[in-house]
Design an enzyme around this catalytic site. Structure first.
Site, PDB file in Angstrom:
ATOM      1  CG  HIS A   1     -24.480 -73.357 -17.482  1.00 12.41           C
ATOM      2  ND1 HIS A   1     -24.077 -72.527 -16.474  1.00 12.41           N
ATOM      3  CD2 HIS A   1     -25.435 -74.157 -16.956  1.00 12.41           C
ATOM      4  CE1 HIS A   1     -24.765 -72.805 -15.384  1.00 12.41           C
ATOM      5  NE2 HIS A   1     -25.597 -73.794 -15.644  1.00 12.41           N
TER       6      HIS A   1
ATOM      7  CG  ASP B   1     -21.724 -70.101 -15.871  1.00  8.49           C
ATOM      8  OD1 ASP B   1     -21.440 -71.061 -15.150  1.00  8.49           O
ATOM      9  OD2 ASP B   1     -22.690 -70.110 -16.665  1.00  8.49           O
TER      10      ASP B   1
HETATM   11  P1  NAX Z   1     -37.872 -76.871 -11.257  1.00  9.07           P
HETATM   12  O1  NAX Z   1     -37.783 -78.346 -11.176  1.00  9.07           O
HETATM   13  O2  NAX Z   1     -38.242 -76.071 -10.056  1.00  9.07           O
HETATM   14  O3  NAX Z   1     -38.892 -76.461 -12.401  1.00  9.07           O
HETATM   15  C1  NAX Z   1     -38.876 -77.037 -13.671  1.00  9.07           C
HETATM   16  C2  NAX Z   1     -40.249 -76.907 -14.271  1.00  9.07           C
HETATM   17  O4  NAX Z   1     -40.175 -77.348 -15.618  1.00  9.07           O
HETATM   18  C3  NAX Z   1     -41.309 -77.750 -13.565  1.00  9.07           C
HETATM   19  O5  NAX Z   1     -42.452 -76.964 -13.318  1.00  9.07           O
HETATM   20  C4  NAX Z   1     -41.574 -78.876 -14.583  1.00  9.07           C
HETATM   21  O6  NAX Z   1     -42.899 -79.335 -14.511  1.00  9.07           O
HETATM   22  C5  NAX Z   1     -41.297 -78.139 -15.888  1.00  9.07           C
HETATM   23  N1  NAX Z   1     -41.021 -78.999 -17.031  1.00  9.07           N
HETATM   24  C6  NAX Z   1     -40.355 -80.169 -17.066  1.00  9.07           C
HETATM   25  N2  NAX Z   1     -40.367 -80.672 -18.299  1.00  9.07           N
HETATM   26  C7  NAX Z   1     -41.056 -79.812 -19.072  1.00  9.07           C
HETATM   27  C8  NAX Z   1     -41.430 -79.794 -20.439  1.00  9.07           C
HETATM   28  N3  NAX Z   1     -41.109 -80.792 -21.248  1.00  9.07           N
HETATM   29  N4  NAX Z   1     -42.136 -78.747 -20.898  1.00  9.07           N
HETATM   30  C9  NAX Z   1     -42.488 -77.746 -20.065  1.00  9.07           C
HETATM   31  N5  NAX Z   1     -42.181 -77.707 -18.756  1.00  9.07           N
HETATM   32  C10 NAX Z   1     -41.478 -78.736 -18.270  1.00  9.07           C
HETATM   33  O7  NAX Z   1     -36.461 -76.412 -11.841  1.00  9.07           O
HETATM   34  P2  NAX Z   1     -35.776 -74.965 -11.804  1.00  9.07           P
HETATM   35  O8  NAX Z   1     -35.021 -74.821 -10.547  1.00  9.07           O
HETATM   36  O9  NAX Z   1     -36.771 -73.941 -12.170  1.00  9.07           O
HETATM   37  O10 NAX Z   1     -34.680 -75.142 -12.943  1.00  9.07           O
HETATM   38  C11 NAX Z   1     -35.035 -75.292 -14.294  1.00  9.07           C
HETATM   39  C12 NAX Z   1     -33.822 -75.637 -15.154  1.00  9.07           C
HETATM   40  O11 NAX Z   1     -32.843 -74.630 -15.098  1.00  9.07           O
HETATM   41  C13 NAX Z   1     -33.104 -76.928 -14.724  1.00  9.07           C
HETATM   42  O12 NAX Z   1     -32.808 -77.697 -15.873  1.00  9.07           O
HETATM   43  C14 NAX Z   1     -31.815 -76.413 -14.117  1.00  9.07           C
HETATM   44  O13 NAX Z   1     -30.769 -77.359 -14.212  1.00  9.07           O
HETATM   45  C15 NAX Z   1     -31.559 -75.212 -14.986  1.00  9.07           C
HETATM   46  N6  NAX Z   1     -30.610 -74.203 -14.470  1.00  9.07           N
HETATM   47  C16 NAX Z   1     -29.812 -73.577 -15.367  1.00  9.07           C
HETATM   48  C17 NAX Z   1     -28.915 -72.595 -15.009  1.00  9.07           C
HETATM   49  C18 NAX Z   1     -28.050 -71.920 -16.039  1.00  9.07           C
HETATM   50  O14 NAX Z   1     -27.213 -71.102 -15.657  1.00  9.07           O
HETATM   51  N7  NAX Z   1     -28.169 -72.197 -17.329  1.00  9.07           N
HETATM   52  C19 NAX Z   1     -28.753 -72.213 -13.595  1.00  9.07           C
HETATM   53  C20 NAX Z   1     -29.908 -72.598 -12.726  1.00  9.07           C
HETATM   54  C21 NAX Z   1     -30.526 -73.934 -13.049  1.00  9.07           C
HETATM   55  O15 NAX Z   1     -29.733 -74.944 -12.478  1.00  9.07           O
END
Ligand code: NAX
Length: 329
Positions: free
Chosen positions: A190, A162
């Site tokens: 966020h 952000d």
């Molecule tokens: P993806 O869906 O591409 O990847 C997530 C990965 O996490 C997958 O490989 C899944 O198998 C794994 N996963 C799920 N549960 C798990 C667990 N209990 N233990 C270990 N691994 C697990 O998502 P991606 O685009 O990489 O985003 C990841 C996270 O970042 C999401 O929650 C998203 O909302 C968040 N974000 C946060 C942002 C921020 O500014 N704080 C911005 C970007 C993003 O939206």
């Protein structure tokens, strides 16, 4: 040569992981002289994909990559870890209410918090990226600190994306170089309720708010644009922000570990009561960092508009906290 630092990345097979791991291994996060060991956590069904990412990491022959492991066991992933990037989370599925998203993620971050509390290096620096990141960080902190080894202040959430989004909007509007902009803060959660506060921003000594001289732009364009940027990226790309999120995570940890040289950066941290934000809530604050510690910038005047915005984003965080309270009891 320096001893390697153990870095845990969860959700290592995901899209943020794919943008993040190569930059960590190349030294962009902890320094070009700092070897790292990557401890990669993902779900059992993602282990094959993690192995594939590890094959590519091998194929880069990074001089600083001193080792790596893949696991689906948090106890293994967080063992002795010194920097933990909690990226993996449960995304919102079709028909899922906000409340369901909160509780599904609360389960993940309770388990991971407990593993950090028991197995991590006691000085571990934790950054939660997975959403809702402030409340997930709150849960990990609450669970981990029960073991009495890791301090609450070691748990942070990512507001840096952000912050960087706001900087680039301000640069475009003012016509100044983004690198010249100092002293921005993004208060709160966020989420679209965040408050990007540009009142103190300067560029080569000039106040940028005065340069722009357009309060309507602040209220009607700047704040909504930054707040809805994540949705705009999804709309344009068909996927959520990944490379920019990874970049912000690198910025956050690099500044925390290596210092911000007196400049303000935004971190989501447990409130110490500063600016009337209730203690313990994970809230975006302006901080300076040095010697691996962050310090909240004090003494900023909070005008009525700012107070309203800060309370609005706080209210959302308090509701999120109430939504998971029974899980933490
Ligand atoms: P993806 O869906 O591409 O990847 C997530 C990965 O996490 C997958 O490989 C899944 O198998 C794994 N996963 C799920 N549960 C798990 C667990 N209990 N233990 C270990 N691994 C697990 O998502 P991606 O685009 O990489 O985003 C990841 C996270 O970042 C999401 O929650 C998203 O909302 C968040 N974000 C946060 C942002 C921020 O500014 N704080 C911005 C970007 C993003 O939206």
């Amino acid at each position: 040569a320096k001893a390697p630092v153990r870095v845990t990345v969860t959700g290592a097979a995901g899209q943020i992981g794919y943008s993040l791991l190569f930059r960590i291994a190349s030294g962009e996060m902890l320094g070009k002289d700092q070897p790292v060991i990557l401890q990669l956590l993902d779900l059992p069904q993602a282990q094959k994909a993690v192995k594939g990412v590890m094959m590519e990491l091998e194929d880069c022959a990074f001089p600083l990559l001193a080792g790596m492991i893949a696991t689906d066991d948090p106890a293994v992933a967080f063992k002795d870890t010194q920097v933990a990037l909690l990226v993996g989370a449960r995304p919102r599925g079709p028909g899922m209410e906000r409340k369901d998203l909160l509780t599904e993620n609360a389960k993940i971050f309770t388990v991971q918090g407990a593993a950090i509390g028991q197995y991590a290096d006691p000085n571990v620096k934790v950054l939660v990226v997975g959403n809702p990141c402030n409340t997930n960080a709150y849960i990990a902190k609450a669970t981990a600190t029960k073991f009495g080894r890791v301090k609450p202040g070691n748990f942070t959430a990512m507001l840096r994306l952000d912050h960087n989004r706001a900087l680039s909007q301000l640069a475009a509007k003012s016509g100044r170089d983004v690198s010249s902009l100092k002293s921005l803060v993004v208060w709160g959660n966020h989420s679209p309720t965040m408050y990007a506060d540009y009142r103190y921003v300067t560029s080569n000594g000039d106040n940028v708010k005065a340069l722009i001289n357009d309060e309507t732009w602040n209220r009607d364009t700047f704040l909504p644009t930054v707040g809805k940027r994540g949705a705009a990226i999804i709309e344009a790309r068909g996927l959520s922000s990944a490379a920019s999120a990874a970049n912000a995570a690198i910025d956050h940890i690099r500044d925390w570990v290596l210092g911000s040289n007196g400049e303000w950066v935004t971190m989501g941290i447990p409130s110490d009561g500063s600016y009337g934000i209730p203690e313990g809530i994970i809230y975006g604050f302006p901080v300076t960092t040095a010697n691996g510690e962050y310090k909240i910038v004090q003494g900023l005047e909070i005008d009525e508009f700012s107070r309203d915005r800060m309370n609005f984003t706080l209210k959302e965080l308090e509701e999120e906290r109430a939504g998971v309270a029974d899980l933490l009891a």
